[in-house]
Design a protein around this motif. Sequence first.
Motif, mmCIF file in Angstrom:
data_model
loop_
_atom_site.group_PDB
_atom_site.id
_atom_site.type_symbol
_atom_site.label_atom_id
_atom_site.label_comp_id
_atom_site.label_asym_id
_atom_site.label_seq_id
_atom_site.Cartn_x
_atom_site.Cartn_y
_atom_site.Cartn_z
ATOM 1 N N MET A 114 0.840 -1.211 0.000
ATOM 2 C CA MET A 114 0.000 0.000 0.000
ATOM 3 C C MET A 114 0.871 1.256 0.000
ATOM 4 O O MET A 114 0.612 2.209 -0.730
ATOM 5 C CB MET A 114 -0.942 -0.023 1.206
ATOM 6 N N VAL A 115 1.924 1.266 0.812
ATOM 7 C CA VAL A 115 2.813 2.441 0.852
ATOM 8 C C VAL A 115 3.538 2.589 -0.489
ATOM 9 O O VAL A 115 3.604 3.682 -1.063
ATOM 10 C CB VAL A 115 3.834 2.324 2.010
ATOM 11 N N LEU A 116 4.029 1.487 -1.006
ATOM 12 C CA LEU A 116 4.797 1.546 -2.252
ATOM 13 C C LEU A 116 3.922 1.978 -3.437
ATOM 14 O O LEU A 116 4.416 2.576 -4.386
ATOM 15 C CB LEU A 116 5.436 0.166 -2.499
ATOM 16 N N SER A 117 2.612 1.717 -3.343
ATOM 17 C CA SER A 117 1.723 2.044 -4.465
ATOM 18 C C SER A 117 1.607 3.556 -4.695
ATOM 19 O O SER A 117 1.119 3.981 -5.725
ATOM 20 C CB SER A 117 0.336 1.449 -4.237
ATOM 21 N N VAL A 157 -6.049 5.333 2.202
ATOM 22 C CA VAL A 157 -5.615 3.951 1.924
ATOM 23 C C VAL A 157 -6.756 2.992 2.250
ATOM 24 O O VAL A 157 -7.037 2.048 1.513
ATOM 25 C CB VAL A 157 -4.349 3.607 2.754
ATOM 26 N N LEU A 158 -7.440 3.271 3.352
ATOM 27 C CA LEU A 158 -8.564 2.431 3.777
ATOM 28 C C LEU A 158 -9.636 2.389 2.688
ATOM 29 O O LEU A 158 -10.133 1.318 2.312
ATOM 30 C CB LEU A 158 -9.135 2.995 5.082
ATOM 31 N N SER A 159 -9.966 3.549 2.144
ATOM 32 C CA SER A 159 -11.044 3.527 1.153
ATOM 33 C C SER A 159 -10.564 2.978 -0.190
ATOM 34 O O SER A 159 -11.353 2.436 -0.952
ATOM 35 C CB SER A 159 -11.693 4.901 0.999
ATOM 36 N N ARG A 160 -9.273 3.085 -0.466
ATOM 37 C CA ARG A 160 -8.800 2.604 -1.771
ATOM 38 C C ARG A 160 -8.538 1.091 -1.791
ATOM 39 O O ARG A 160 -8.824 0.431 -2.793
ATOM 40 C CB ARG A 160 -7.509 3.368 -2.106
ATOM 41 N N TYR A 161 -7.995 0.555 -0.705
ATOM 42 C CA TYR A 161 -7.508 -0.829 -0.761
ATOM 43 C C TYR A 161 -8.232 -1.832 0.146
ATOM 44 O O TYR A 161 -7.777 -2.964 0.293
ATOM 45 C CB TYR A 161 -6.008 -0.872 -0.466
ATOM 46 N N PHE A 162 -9.330 -1.409 0.765
ATOM 47 C CA PHE A 162 -10.095 -2.335 1.610
ATOM 48 C C PHE A 162 -11.575 -2.251 1.254
ATOM 49 O O PHE A 162 -12.069 -1.176 0.912
ATOM 50 C CB PHE A 162 -9.960 -1.972 3.090
ATOM 51 N N VAL A 163 -12.260 -3.393 1.392
ATOM 52 C CA VAL A 163 -13.707 -3.409 1.243
ATOM 53 C C VAL A 163 -14.289 -3.720 2.627
ATOM 54 O O VAL A 163 -13.915 -4.723 3.250
ATOM 55 C CB VAL A 163 -14.141 -4.487 0.225
ATOM 56 N N ASN A 164 -15.150 -2.845 3.103
ATOM 57 C CA ASN A 164 -15.725 -3.013 4.430
ATOM 58 C C ASN A 164 -16.816 -4.092 4.420
ATOM 59 O O ASN A 164 -17.706 -4.080 3.585
ATOM 60 C CB ASN A 164 -16.296 -1.664 4.900
ATOM 61 N N VAL A 171 -8.935 -7.025 2.124
ATOM 62 C CA VAL A 171 -7.935 -6.388 1.259
ATOM 63 C C VAL A 171 -8.313 -6.676 -0.201
ATOM 64 O O VAL A 171 -8.709 -7.793 -0.530
ATOM 65 C CB VAL A 171 -6.524 -6.972 1.554
ATOM 66 N N THR A 172 -8.192 -5.668 -1.066
ATOM 67 C CA THR A 172 -8.592 -5.867 -2.471
ATOM 68 C C THR A 172 -7.666 -6.868 -3.179
ATOM 69 O O THR A 172 -6.499 -7.026 -2.807
ATOM 70 C CB THR A 172 -8.513 -4.535 -3.261
ATOM 71 N N ASP A 173 -8.202 -7.495 -4.237
ATOM 72 C CA ASP A 173 -7.404 -8.458 -5.015
ATOM 73 C C ASP A 173 -6.172 -7.799 -5.623
ATOM 74 O O ASP A 173 -5.119 -8.414 -5.747
ATOM 75 C CB ASP A 173 -8.250 -9.064 -6.147
ATOM 76 N N GLU A 174 -6.331 -6.522 -6.003
ATOM 77 C CA GLU A 174 -5.204 -5.801 -6.606
ATOM 78 C C GLU A 174 -3.987 -5.830 -5.671
ATOM 79 O O GLU A 174 -2.862 -6.099 -6.098
ATOM 80 C CB GLU A 174 -5.661 -4.353 -6.847
ATOM 81 N N ILE A 175 -4.214 -5.598 -4.386
ATOM 82 C CA ILE A 175 -3.106 -5.623 -3.409
ATOM 83 C C ILE A 175 -2.689 -7.069 -3.122
ATOM 84 O O ILE A 175 -1.505 -7.388 -3.043
ATOM 85 C CB ILE A 175 -3.505 -4.872 -2.106
#
Length: 256
Positions: A114-117, A157-164, A171-175
Amino acid sequence: MSDYAEFINKIKTKTGIDLSLYKEAQMKRRLTSLYEKRGYRNFTEYYQAIHTSKELLDEFLDRMTINVSEFYRNGQRWDVLDKKIFPMLLSKNKRLKIWSAACSTGEEPYSLAMVLSSHIPVRDISILATDLDAGVLERAKVGLYADRSLKEVPKPVLSRYFVNEGHHYQVTDEIKRTVEFKQHNLLNDPYGSGFDLIVCRNVMIYFTEEAKDQIYMNFSKALKPGGILFVGSTEQIFNPSKYGFESEETFFYKKI
Ligand SMILES: C[S@@+](CC[C@H](N)C(=O)[O-])C[C@H]1O[C@@H](n2cnc3c(N)ncnc32)[C@H](O)[C@@H]1O
């Protein structure tokens, strides 16, 4: 020989795990409270039970590997990684070889991705994540977390890479695709080479001085010159030059 010493020998034969390389007082305390809870009186009785019950063996393995983790653990350190360490590494090389060692349930390697993205496209990220405990690796691959392990995650980051999903976050499949999970014993197995960054946090505290010495030496050999070792917030290395490191920032060591 004490019954703990015998227990250590038998566990090594059965599982390949060498408990003598973990700090004795701490490990003995954890295991004694576990066997007492199960109604055994000493390590001899406990081993006999473990030997014949897969369930008790799994419980023992679960207890001796302390799996607590969280995303962006010690948040300030991740700011240093983001603002200083990644830009420095990426100025030399756009494809970083990264290893999260003793990654537990995956919070650490996913945080790295997530940080590196914010520096490179997600499709160019590839992280090796390893742990001794096969059970935590299975959970890591699923990537579903209770909200308490996300308290340090920045809102964007929470809204971009997690689904509540209620009290849990997926964590999203992309990550997930950026991380490869593998079983690896830091005390036994061969280390890779050519890493730009090795992250190994909150496991060295459990090892004896002798074991730590060997592991730091192995990390140093596994890193490229200029590569970075990122350690836990209670795990400063007192004599980094002994392993061919110099301090880059508190808790970050550069291979000379
Ligand atoms: C407290 S967790 C740390 C997780 C993560 N690095 C963090 O800082 O949040 C310690 C992890 O070390 C793993 N571990 C213990 N002994 C190990 C060994 N010999 N080799 C590899 N991993 C080990 C445990 O299974 C556990 O998942």
